[in-house]
Design a protein around this motif. Structure first.
Motif, short mmCIF file in Angstrom:
data_model
loop_
_atom_site.label_atom_id
_atom_site.label_comp_id
_atom_site.label_asym_id
_atom_site.label_seq_id
_atom_site.Cartn_x
_atom_site.Cartn_y
_atom_site.Cartn_z
N LEU A 236 -12.25 -40.90 -82.03
CA LEU A 236 -11.41 -42.01 -81.55
C LEU A 236 -9.98 -41.88 -82.03
N LEU A 237 -9.78 -41.48 -83.27
CA LEU A 237 -8.43 -41.30 -83.79
C LEU A 237 -7.69 -40.19 -83.05
N VAL B 83 -3.19 -39.77 -76.66
CA VAL B 83 -2.64 -40.67 -75.64
C VAL B 83 -1.24 -41.13 -76.03
N LEU B 84 -1.07 -41.50 -77.28
CA LEU B 84 0.26 -41.93 -77.74
C LEU B 84 1.25 -40.77 -77.69
N THR C 70 -1.08 -34.00 -82.34
CA THR C 70 -2.30 -34.80 -82.34
C THR C 70 -3.26 -34.33 -83.43
N THR D 156 -6.78 -41.39 -79.48
CA THR D 156 -5.68 -42.35 -79.54
C THR D 156 -4.36 -41.65 -79.84
#
Length: 63
Positions: A47-48, A54-55, A19, A51
């Motif tokens: 935000l990046l 989570v991915l 991440t 995201t």
């Protein structure tokens, strides 16, 4: 005796490292290409990273 299926657990250190690296690379590419201004890095980077996290967690849950 039948063996119980082994449950896989997410690779949390790998997900965290991936991440951070993916988020940093994305932020670098966007600022280097002029898409993202350095003034906008605060909220956008958060935000990046969320995201990407989570991915990464979703991808680490193998069946």
């Amino acid at each position: 005796m039948s063996q119980q299926p082994h449950k896989t657990t997410p690779d949390v250190p790998g997900v965290v490292a991936g991440t951070v690296l993916a988020g940093a690379a994305t932020i670098w590419m966007l600022t280097d290409g002029g898409v993202l201004q350095p003034d906008d890095l605060g909220v956008t980077s958060a935000l990046l990273l969320v995201t990407a996290g989570v991915l990464g967690l979703a991808a680490s849950r193998r069946g």
